[in-house]
Design a protein around this motif. Sequence first.
Motif, PDB file in Angstrom:
ATOM      1  N   LYS A  87      -3.140 -12.536 -20.101  1.00  0.00           N
ATOM      2  CA  LYS A  87      -3.998 -11.557 -19.422  1.00  0.00           C
ATOM      3  C   LYS A  87      -3.865 -10.194 -20.106  1.00  0.00           C
ATOM      4  N   ARG A  88      -3.291  -9.199 -19.455  1.00  0.00           N
ATOM      5  CA  ARG A  88      -3.186  -7.863 -20.037  1.00  0.00           C
ATOM      6  C   ARG A  88      -1.920  -7.677 -20.876  1.00  0.00           C
ATOM      7  N   LEU A  89      -1.103  -8.708 -20.983  1.00  0.00           N
ATOM      8  CA  LEU A  89       0.148  -8.604 -21.737  1.00  0.00           C
ATOM      9  C   LEU A  89      -0.011  -9.263 -23.105  1.00  0.00           C
ATOM     10  N   THR A  90       0.429  -8.542 -24.154  1.00  0.00           N
ATOM     11  CA  THR A  90       0.413  -9.073 -25.512  1.00  0.00           C
ATOM     12  C   THR A  90       1.827  -9.014 -26.074  1.00  0.00           C
ATOM     13  N   ILE A 140       1.359  -3.803 -22.669  1.00  0.00           N
ATOM     14  CA  ILE A 140       0.561  -4.009 -21.469  1.00  0.00           C
ATOM     15  C   ILE A 140      -0.632  -3.066 -21.536  1.00  0.00           C
ATOM     16  N   THR A 141      -1.810  -3.639 -21.427  1.00  0.00           N
ATOM     17  CA  THR A 141      -3.041  -2.858 -21.441  1.00  0.00           C
ATOM     18  C   THR A 141      -3.426  -2.484 -20.013  1.00  0.00           C
ATOM     19  N   ALA A 142      -3.815  -1.218 -19.833  1.00  0.00           N
ATOM     20  CA  ALA A 142      -4.316  -0.761 -18.529  1.00  0.00           C
ATOM     21  C   ALA A 142      -3.360  -1.153 -17.402  1.00  0.00           C
ATOM     22  N   THR A 143      -2.206  -0.511 -17.392  1.00  0.00           N
ATOM     23  CA  THR A 143      -1.170  -0.865 -16.423  1.00  0.00           C
ATOM     24  C   THR A 143      -1.664  -0.756 -14.982  1.00  0.00           C
ATOM     25  N   GLN A 144      -1.058  -1.583 -14.146  1.00  0.00           N
ATOM     26  CA  GLN A 144      -1.312  -1.561 -12.714  1.00  0.00           C
ATOM     27  C   GLN A 144       0.020  -1.375 -11.993  1.00  0.00           C
TER      28      GLN A 144
END
Lengths: 110, 114
Positions: free
Chosen positions: A59-62, A76-80
């Motif tokens: 998902k948002r983790l690479t 992490i893209t666009a942290t929540q």
Amino acid sequence: GQQVMQIPQYQHVQEGEDFTTYCNSSTTLSNIQWYKQRPGGHPVFLIQLVKSGEVKKQKRLTFQFGEAKKNSSLHITATQTTDVGTYFCGGSGNTGKLIFGQGTTLQVKP
Amino acid sequence: SAVISQKPSRDICQRGTSLTIQCQVDSQVTMMFWYRQQPGQSLTLIATANQGSEATYESGFVIDKFPISRPNLTFSTLTVSNMSPEDSSIYLCSVRTRNAYEQYFGPGTRLTVT
């Protein structure tokens, strides 16, 4: 002996910003694993990287494993706010034992 | 996957006494490990618990201080002997299942030595 260093130790970000933690080993690794520990919880396995130059996404983790198999990163893209916790890398050499880095604690401001 | 339980979940002990921590897994596992984690710190491997034989200790940890037993494939104990305040920490049991590489961690035992 094998040592695993992780930076930064702490990171505060605004929700929506990106986050990266870096892991470096003093020796070549057979594989590297990443774990997440929520406040008050225990470490939970995220992923393993085995091949030189490997890149995996969740998902948002690479996750990346360096060409020399001595370093790795988690982005992490666009942290929540649900991403809050401490992220540990664990390096494994020929013995199969996991040696963990110091961890990066992520705080996300809503 | 593996579900791990640890007992006790927490304890407050007096200096000079000993505490035995139990780790029970819901399935047979190949490897069991004991880690120590001081508040806000990383996970430090104490030893690998070997079934039916002496545990393999990491540098800085000795059997007299941290005796470990592993009588079967699903159970292990760690004893913290002759405790001092420096032993205050969270002790975590971790396992690796057959044909898998990821490690599963128990909920931990929070030990405070006064």
